[in-house]
Design a protein around this motif. Structure first.
Motif, PDB file in Angstrom:
ATOM      1  N   UNK A 242      36.412  35.840  28.969  1.00 20.55           N
ATOM      2  CA  UNK A 242      37.203  35.037  28.041  1.00 20.55           C
ATOM      3  C   UNK A 242      37.558  33.698  28.677  1.00 20.55           C
ATOM      4  N   UNK A 243      37.749  32.695  27.845  1.00 17.51           N
ATOM      5  CA  UNK A 243      37.798  31.310  28.310  1.00 17.51           C
ATOM      6  C   UNK A 243      38.969  31.023  29.234  1.00 17.51           C
ATOM      7  N   UNK A 244      40.075  31.752  29.137  1.00 17.92           N
ATOM      8  CA  UNK A 244      41.230  31.440  29.982  1.00 17.92           C
ATOM      9  C   UNK A 244      41.030  31.901  31.423  1.00 17.92           C
ATOM     10  N   UNK A 245      40.065  32.788  31.661  1.00 15.09           N
ATOM     11  CA  UNK A 245      39.791  33.261  33.015  1.00 15.09           C
ATOM     12  C   UNK A 245      38.887  32.244  33.708  1.00 15.09           C
ATOM     13  N   UNK A 246      39.219  31.799  34.933  1.00 16.36           N
ATOM     14  CA  UNK A 246      38.345  30.858  35.636  1.00 16.36           C
ATOM     15  C   UNK A 246      36.907  31.366  35.694  1.00 16.36           C
ATOM     16  N   UNK A 247      35.969  30.489  35.442  1.00 12.93           N
ATOM     17  CA  UNK A 247      34.561  30.884  35.350  1.00 12.93           C
ATOM     18  C   UNK A 247      34.078  31.590  36.610  1.00 12.93           C
ATOM     19  N   UNK A 248      34.598  31.189  37.766  1.00 11.72           N
ATOM     20  CA  UNK A 248      34.161  31.805  39.026  1.00 11.72           C
ATOM     21  C   UNK A 248      34.547  33.269  39.113  1.00 11.72           C
ATOM     22  N   UNK A 249      35.547  33.672  38.303  1.00  8.39           N
ATOM     23  CA  UNK A 249      36.062  35.035  38.375  1.00  8.39           C
ATOM     24  C   UNK A 249      35.785  35.830  37.100  1.00  8.39           C
ATOM     25  N   UNK A 250      34.927  35.309  36.234  1.00  5.98           N
ATOM     26  CA  UNK A 250      34.764  35.904  34.910  1.00  5.98           C
ATOM     27  C   UNK A 250      33.304  36.160  34.592  1.00  5.98           C
ATOM     28  N   UNK A 251      33.107  36.969  33.555  1.00  8.92           N
ATOM     29  CA  UNK A 251      31.767  37.192  33.032  1.00  8.92           C
ATOM     30  C   UNK A 251      30.814  37.740  34.075  1.00  8.92           C
ATOM     31  N   UNK A 252      29.653  37.102  34.202  1.00  3.73           N
ATOM     32  CA  UNK A 252      28.608  37.590  35.106  1.00  3.73           C
ATOM     33  C   UNK A 252      29.096  37.649  36.551  1.00  3.73           C
ATOM     34  N   UNK A 253      29.956  36.703  36.959  1.00  9.75           N
ATOM     35  CA  UNK A 253      30.456  36.712  38.330  1.00  9.75           C
ATOM     36  C   UNK A 253      31.358  37.919  38.585  1.00  9.75           C
ATOM     37  N   UNK A 254      32.191  38.242  37.612  1.00 10.31           N
ATOM     38  CA  UNK A 254      33.072  39.403  37.748  1.00 10.31           C
ATOM     39  C   UNK A 254      32.249  40.688  37.741  1.00 10.31           C
ATOM     40  N   UNK A 255      31.318  40.798  36.797  1.00 12.18           N
ATOM     41  CA  UNK A 255      30.464  41.983  36.708  1.00 12.18           C
ATOM     42  C   UNK A 255      29.682  42.171  38.002  1.00 12.18           C
ATOM     43  N   UNK A 256      29.144  41.071  38.538  1.00 20.78           N
ATOM     44  CA  UNK A 256      28.379  41.142  39.776  1.00 20.78           C
ATOM     45  C   UNK A 256      29.239  41.608  40.944  1.00 20.78           C
ATOM     46  N   UNK A 257      30.465  41.087  41.022  1.00 23.05           N
ATOM     47  CA  UNK A 257      31.356  41.478  42.113  1.00 23.05           C
ATOM     48  C   UNK A 257      31.730  42.951  42.019  1.00 23.05           C
ATOM     49  N   UNK A 258      32.062  43.412  40.813  1.00 22.75           N
ATOM     50  CA  UNK A 258      32.409  44.825  40.633  1.00 22.75           C
ATOM     51  C   UNK A 258      31.198  45.706  40.932  1.00 22.75           C
ATOM     52  N   UNK A 259      30.027  45.307  40.439  1.00 25.56           N
ATOM     53  CA  UNK A 259      28.816  46.093  40.678  1.00 25.56           C
ATOM     54  C   UNK A 259      28.520  46.185  42.167  1.00 25.56           C
ATOM     55  N   UNK A 260      28.692  45.074  42.875  1.00 25.66           N
ATOM     56  CA  UNK A 260      28.451  45.089  44.310  1.00 25.66           C
ATOM     57  C   UNK A 260      29.401  46.025  45.032  1.00 25.66           C
ATOM     58  N   UNK A 261      30.671  46.005  44.639  1.00 29.11           N
ATOM     59  CA  UNK A 261      31.663  46.899  45.252  1.00 29.11           C
ATOM     60  C   UNK A 261      31.324  48.359  44.966  1.00 29.11           C
ATOM     61  N   UNK A 262      30.982  48.648  43.725  1.00 32.64           N
ATOM     62  CA  UNK A 262      30.611  50.013  43.359  1.00 32.64           C
ATOM     63  C   UNK A 262      29.408  50.486  44.168  1.00 32.64           C
ATOM     64  N   UNK A 263      28.410  49.633  44.292  1.00 31.99           N
ATOM     65  CA  UNK A 263      27.212  50.026  45.037  1.00 31.99           C
ATOM     66  C   UNK A 263      27.519  50.240  46.514  1.00 31.99           C
ATOM     67  N   UNK A 264      28.429  49.453  47.066  1.00 33.59           N
ATOM     68  CA  UNK A 264      28.804  49.678  48.456  1.00 33.59           C
ATOM     69  C   UNK A 264      29.567  50.985  48.619  1.00 33.59           C
TER      70      UNK A 264
END
Length: 505
Positions: A242-264
């Protein structure tokens, strides 16, 4: 557990702007038979493979001059196609795959390494790439050990099992009667910790994680003997960008970070429990956490507008990983808005227009349907009302699950209504006799452990799973904190959980 306010969180939480890169496999030495190191070295591995898909990982070591950004290229020899990736921007043109650095992991000093991973599709065979280039320079040119080729067909038997039988960790979970079991039918009891931060940091514009989530941090969690599960709270607005969330912490970047943590976590043998913690929707009624429409505090129920697509996306992302558990919503409290218990439990299951709640609610049945509609068969956990402390209507209102993989959640703290053995016997035990029951949060407000000692003993006597709140370096004014440092140094409360799990053997 209710999360700290922004002001409290700022005062007690260390800011981490993004997920740190972490290796799923050990970095191999880059030296050659002659002792000369190549300009760069790449280790390619397949962490997991299934029929038609696999999870890959690359560990890149820069032995040349320091660089502020990196780009890795290689060719798939078997027609494989990258579907998504993390710790890098992944693209593919024909057979050529490119992974470029993110804002947080671009700097590579001489001798430094970085890890990145991906999910990909394959058909027929899945041979490993044989040539890699870093910023245009050919790697592994000195005769270092070449990458290994994974099996050309999916394994037909489970991985090597530990002593006593059962899956290797983390287990492939499903429900059998009132127990969680692995693919061999052996009972699994989860013991672990919550890792708060990813539910609030992004919505407050302060990054994604509160503290480190790299391999070193996960090893610190694993240093507490008996920990085999970590609960990861999520924010639907951040996941959906959503637009109020900084782009660096949202959308694909957030999904990627969570996915990376889960995989670790999975790579370390830990069962991840993903749960929706903060949700959209304006609620200003009894026990409101904030008047904000955005996912910046706890709401009484998930909203239909965003929670349903959120769970469809999460389920699609992790449906090929049967060790990952889904918890639909952190702590429902429709009872605070409704006039009667029946109204609250009906809202809990059916959603729609609920008494006292101004937005359209996603009931538990609709969330279960959203997950199963993706083909995901992961275990689903559902907390009751009264902040998941009341399970009196759970069995009567249990949603229908075509996969038969539902379990119940309870949260118990010393300040809850159901906080005595007599209540646990009368309200929790009947549910635990019918379905798996997991206490995904437990704690006490004085940062001691006399209360949780009693509760954990009761849970052990019933072979039930539980996780302590929370593996964060806060003080007790923000809620129970297990640690005072991310190396695993326990608080007095944390000592209670750590020593109890160690004593279980």
């Amino acid at each position: 557990m209710r999360r700290p306010t922004r002001a409290a969180a700022v005062s007690v939480a260390a800011v981490t702007t993004a997920a740190a890169a972490a290796a799923l496999v050990p970095t191999l030495a880059a030296g050659s038979a002659s002792g000369a190191a190549p300009a760069c070295a790449v280790v390619y591995s397949v962490a997991n493979q299934w029929d038609g898909g696999f999870q890959g990982n690359v560990v890149v070591t820069n032995n040349a001059a320091p660089t502020t950004s990196w780009k890795l290229t290689f060719d798939f020899p078997g027609g494989q196609k990258v579907a998504q990736g993390w710790n890098g921007t992944w693209t593919q043109s024909g057979t050529t795959v490119t992974a470029s650095s993110m804002s947080y992991n671009g700097a590579l000093a001489t001798g430094a390494s970085v890890s990145a991973g991906f999910l990909a599709d394959w058909s027929g065979s899945n041979p490993a790439p044989t040539s890699f280039a870093l910023n245009g320079t050919l790697c592994n040119t000195d005769g270092t050990t070449p990458p290994t080729t994974p099996p050309t067909t999916p394994p037909t038997t489970p991985p090597t099992t530990p002593p006593g039988g059962g899956d290797s960790a983390p287990p492939e979970l499903h429900v059998s009667g009132n127990r969680l079991v692995d693919s061999t039918g052996k009972q699994v009891v989860l013991h672990g910790v919550n890792r708060s931060g990813s539910e609030f940091m992004c919505a407050q514009g302060r990054g994604i994680f509160d503290g480190p989530v790299d391999d070193t941090a996960i090893n610190a969690i694993r240093s507490w003997k008996g920990v085999n599960a970590v609960r990861v709270p999520l924010n639907e607005d951040c996941w959906e960008g959503l637009s109020y969330v900084p782009a660096a912490d949202a959308g694909a970047n957030y999904v990627s970070a969570i996915s990376g943590f889960v995989d670790r976590l999975v790579a370390h043998g830990i069962t991840p429990i993903l749960e929706l913690h903060w949700t959209h929707g304006t609620y200003t009624g009894n026990s409101t956490g904030c008047p904000d429409v955005n996912a910046t505090c706890q709401k009484p129920m998930p909203d239909a507008q965003y929670a349903i697509p959120f769970w469809k996306s999460v389920a699609s992302t992790f449906k090929s990983e049967p060790s990952v558990v889904f918890e639909m919503f952190n702590e429902p409290f429709p009872d605070r808005a409704a006039a009667t218990a029946d109204q609250a439990w009906t809202c809990w299951r059916d959603g729609g227009t609920c008494p006292g709640i101004g937005y359209r609610v996603a009931g538990m049945q609709s969330l279960v349907d959203a997950v199963r509609g993706t083909g995901a068969r992961n275990v689903i956990l559902l907390g009751g009302v009264a902040y998941s402390n009341d399970l009196t209507g759970w069995l009567t209102h249990e949603p229908t699950d075509p996969a038969g993989n539902l379990g119940a959640v309870v949260h118990v703290y010393n300040f809850n209504s159901c906080s005595s053995a007599s209540c646990w016997d009368s309200q929790l035990a009947p549910v635990a006799a019918r379905v798996p029951l997991v206490s995904t949060e437990l704690g006490e407000s004085d940062c001691g452990h006399s209360f949780i000692d009693q509760y954990m003993a009761w849970l052990d006597a019933h072979d039930l799973s539980y996780l302590g709140w929370t593996w964060n370096t806060w003080d007790c004014s923000s809620g129970p904190s297990l640690i005072s440092a991310y190396d695993g140094t326990p608080t007095s409360y944390g000592i209670g959980l750590r020593d109890h799990l160690a004593a279980l053997g």
